[in-house]
Scaffold this motif. Structure first.
Motif, PDB file in Angstrom:
ATOM      1  N   ASN A 167       0.832  -1.202   0.000  1.00 27.15           N
ATOM      2  CA  ASN A 167       0.000   0.000   0.000  1.00 27.15           C
ATOM      3  C   ASN A 167       0.868   1.255   0.000  1.00 27.15           C
ATOM      4  O   ASN A 167       0.644   2.196  -0.778  1.00 27.15           O
ATOM      5  CB  ASN A 167      -0.921  -0.008   1.220  1.00 27.15           C
ATOM      6  N   TYR A 168       1.896   1.257   0.866  1.00 26.57           N
ATOM      7  CA  TYR A 168       2.783   2.421   0.948  1.00 26.57           C
ATOM      8  C   TYR A 168       3.571   2.603  -0.347  1.00 26.57           C
ATOM      9  O   TYR A 168       3.681   3.724  -0.872  1.00 26.57           O
ATOM     10  CB  TYR A 168       3.748   2.270   2.129  1.00 26.57           C
ATOM     11  N   LEU A 169       4.133   1.522  -0.883  1.00 27.12           N
ATOM     12  CA  LEU A 169       4.962   1.640  -2.078  1.00 27.12           C
ATOM     13  C   LEU A 169       4.135   2.023  -3.301  1.00 27.12           C
ATOM     14  O   LEU A 169       4.620   2.732  -4.185  1.00 27.12           O
ATOM     15  CB  LEU A 169       5.705   0.324  -2.329  1.00 27.12           C
ATOM     16  N   THR A 170       2.891   1.560  -3.359  1.00 25.41           N
ATOM     17  CA  THR A 170       1.999   1.965  -4.453  1.00 25.41           C
ATOM     18  C   THR A 170       1.718   3.459  -4.377  1.00 25.41           C
ATOM     19  O   THR A 170       1.717   4.165  -5.392  1.00 25.41           O
ATOM     20  CB  THR A 170       0.681   1.173  -4.390  1.00 25.41           C
ATOM     21  N   TRP A 171       1.504   3.953  -3.155  1.00 25.26           N
ATOM     22  CA  TRP A 171       1.300   5.393  -2.969  1.00 25.26           C
ATOM     23  C   TRP A 171       2.547   6.171  -3.379  1.00 25.26           C
ATOM     24  O   TRP A 171       2.452   7.238  -3.984  1.00 25.26           O
ATOM     25  CB  TRP A 171       0.952   5.666  -1.501  1.00 25.26           C
ATOM     26  N   GLN A 173       4.628   5.558  -5.719  1.00 26.98           N
ATOM     27  CA  GLN A 173       4.691   5.702  -7.179  1.00 26.98           C
ATOM     28  C   GLN A 173       3.832   6.881  -7.649  1.00 26.98           C
ATOM     29  O   GLN A 173       4.156   7.548  -8.637  1.00 26.98           O
ATOM     30  CB  GLN A 173       4.212   4.422  -7.874  1.00 26.98           C
ATOM     31  N   GLN A 174       2.760   7.142  -6.934  1.00 25.45           N
ATOM     32  CA  GLN A 174       1.846   8.216  -7.313  1.00 25.45           C
ATOM     33  C   GLN A 174       2.302   9.572  -6.769  1.00 25.45           C
ATOM     34  O   GLN A 174       2.140  10.601  -7.427  1.00 25.45           O
ATOM     35  CB  GLN A 174       0.440   7.904  -6.804  1.00 25.45           C
ATOM     36  N   ALA A 180      10.504  10.289 -13.072  1.00 31.20           N
ATOM     37  CA  ALA A 180      11.245  11.376 -13.706  1.00 31.20           C
ATOM     38  C   ALA A 180      12.749  11.235 -13.518  1.00 31.20           C
ATOM     39  O   ALA A 180      13.538  11.793 -14.293  1.00 31.20           O
ATOM     40  CB  ALA A 180      10.788  12.717 -13.142  1.00 31.20           C
ATOM     41  N   GLY A 181      13.168  10.486 -12.493  1.00 30.15           N
ATOM     42  CA  GLY A 181      14.587  10.339 -12.206  1.00 30.15           C
ATOM     43  C   GLY A 181      15.108   8.966 -12.575  1.00 30.15           C
ATOM     44  O   GLY A 181      14.397   8.132 -13.134  1.00 30.15           O
ATOM     45  N   ASP A 182      16.378   8.743 -12.252  1.00 28.43           N
ATOM     46  CA  ASP A 182      17.022   7.475 -12.595  1.00 28.43           C
ATOM     47  C   ASP A 182      17.015   6.468 -11.460  1.00 28.43           C
ATOM     48  O   ASP A 182      17.267   5.290 -11.676  1.00 28.43           O
ATOM     49  CB  ASP A 182      18.474   7.723 -13.014  1.00 28.43           C
ATOM     50  N   PHE A 200      12.973   0.036  -1.831  1.00 27.73           N
ATOM     51  CA  PHE A 200      11.978  -0.674  -2.634  1.00 27.73           C
ATOM     52  C   PHE A 200      11.291   0.183  -3.698  1.00 27.73           C
ATOM     53  O   PHE A 200      11.006  -0.312  -4.794  1.00 27.73           O
ATOM     54  CB  PHE A 200      10.889  -1.255  -1.722  1.00 27.73           C
ATOM     55  N   ALA A 201      11.002   1.448  -3.384  1.00 25.52           N
ATOM     56  CA  ALA A 201      10.210   2.258  -4.314  1.00 25.52           C
ATOM     57  C   ALA A 201      10.842   2.371  -5.697  1.00 25.52           C
ATOM     58  O   ALA A 201      10.132   2.267  -6.711  1.00 25.52           O
ATOM     59  CB  ALA A 201       9.953   3.641  -3.712  1.00 25.52           C
ATOM     60  N   PRO A 202      12.173   2.582  -5.821  1.00 23.49           N
ATOM     61  CA  PRO A 202      12.754   2.663  -7.165  1.00 23.49           C
ATOM     62  C   PRO A 202      12.567   1.374  -7.966  1.00 23.49           C
ATOM     63  O   PRO A 202      12.319   1.422  -9.186  1.00 23.49           O
ATOM     64  CB  PRO A 202      14.244   2.930  -6.902  1.00 23.49           C
ATOM     65  N   LEU A 203      12.664   0.221  -7.315  1.00 27.26           N
ATOM     66  CA  LEU A 203      12.550  -1.056  -8.026  1.00 27.26           C
ATOM     67  C   LEU A 203      11.157  -1.253  -8.613  1.00 27.26           C
ATOM     68  O   LEU A 203      11.003  -1.861  -9.662  1.00 27.26           O
ATOM     69  CB  LEU A 203      12.882  -2.214  -7.081  1.00 27.26           C
TER      70      LEU A 203
END
Length: 282
Positions: A167-171, A173-174, A180-182, A200-203
């Motif tokens: 839930n947190y990682l999906t949020w 992404q939004q 926009a970054g690498d 985790f979020a970048p992956l």
């Protein structure tokens, strides 16, 4: 599953970078699958706990992903912690396996757990299949157990479920400009919950995780910002942000990151003034 979706989309893109070494999404998937199979063979399954007693490295990220792929939950064990604290966390969590490296084995306390050195046992692990284990995962399963500082008594293990993590990682992404970054740097211990964002979020956005070497203070992050451009985010505390503003020249900061994700303590306007003036694109 979210990680494997990115593996299918961009198998040859970098997933993790550390001190000149890197793994592509395909390589991260295959290495973590092999270790996951090894863990399953050691009895790891749903809600079984695995200690991660590793210095920051590519093997650390592979180990974290492998535990989740095996259906287990990981317990971060910072090697800089006192031995009695490490022993308490392993015993309290009932971790049946501890993943470590040869150089750290002697520092591990004597505990009732199977010790796996991801470097020393690499040959045996590499004989495992590279395909993902056929293991299903429910939202109610444990993802990781992270221990409090114990400042008010004994450390307590907070149990985090896949439902909350996803839930947190999906949020993320939004809400954050990851696309926009690498990628994002990881400059803090996985024993701190704030590290989850950069780990985790970048992956899940198809970007790379830039693991920075173990260091004291903010020096290693300063060097990373000087040498790298176009991070999607940098997760940071106000105190570290203030230190960076004292160590970086005004002409060194614009465009280095699309965002600072600031938390952990009280944020003052004065912490932001330098960046608002000299890094208006962040």
């Amino acid at each position: 599953e979210l990680l494997e979706a990115q593996v299918a989309l961009r198998p040859d893109d970098p997933a993790v970078v550390f001190e000149g070494d890197s793994l592509s999404y395909r390589e991260l998937s295959e290495h973590s699958n092999q270790l996951a199979h090894h863990l399953v063979g050691l009895g790891i399954k749903t809600d079984k706990l695995v200690g991660i007693y590793l210095e920051r490295s590519i093997e650390m990220l592979v180990s974290v992903v492998a535990v989740l792929k095996a259906g287990g939950a990981y317990v971060p064990l910072d090697p800089t912690y006192p031995a009695d604290r490490i022993e308490y966390m392993i015993r309290d969590s009932k971790a049946s396996v501890v993943l470590t490296q040869d150089a750290l084995i002697e520092a591990l306390p004597d505990v009732d757990a199977t010790i796996v050195a991801v470097d020393g046992d690499a040959k045996e692990i590499s004989n495992q299949p590279t395909a993902q284990p056929d293991i299903s995962c429910s939202p109610e399963q444990l993802a990781y157990v992270i221990y409090t500082s114990g400042s008010t008594g004994k450390p307590k293990g907070a149990m985090l479920l896949h439902r909350g993590l996803v839930n947190y990682l999906t949020w993320c992404q939004q809400a954050y400009p990851l696309a926009a970054g690498d990628g994002a740097p990881v400059h803090s211990s996985i024993s701190f919950d704030l590290t989850i964002t950069g780990l985790f979020a970048p992956l899940l956005a198809g970007k790379f995780v830039h693991l920075l070497p173990e260091d004291i203070g903010v020096e290693v992050l300063r060097q990373a910002l000087q040498q790298n451009e176009n991070y999607g985010l940098v997760k940071i505390t106000p105190a570290h942000l203030e230190l960076l503003s004292q160590q970086l020249a005004p002409d060194e900061v614009n465009g280095r990151t699309h965002s600072f994700i600031i938390g952990g303590e009280n944020l003052l306007a004065e912490n932001l003034a330098f960046w608002q003036k000299h890094a208006p694109n962040t």
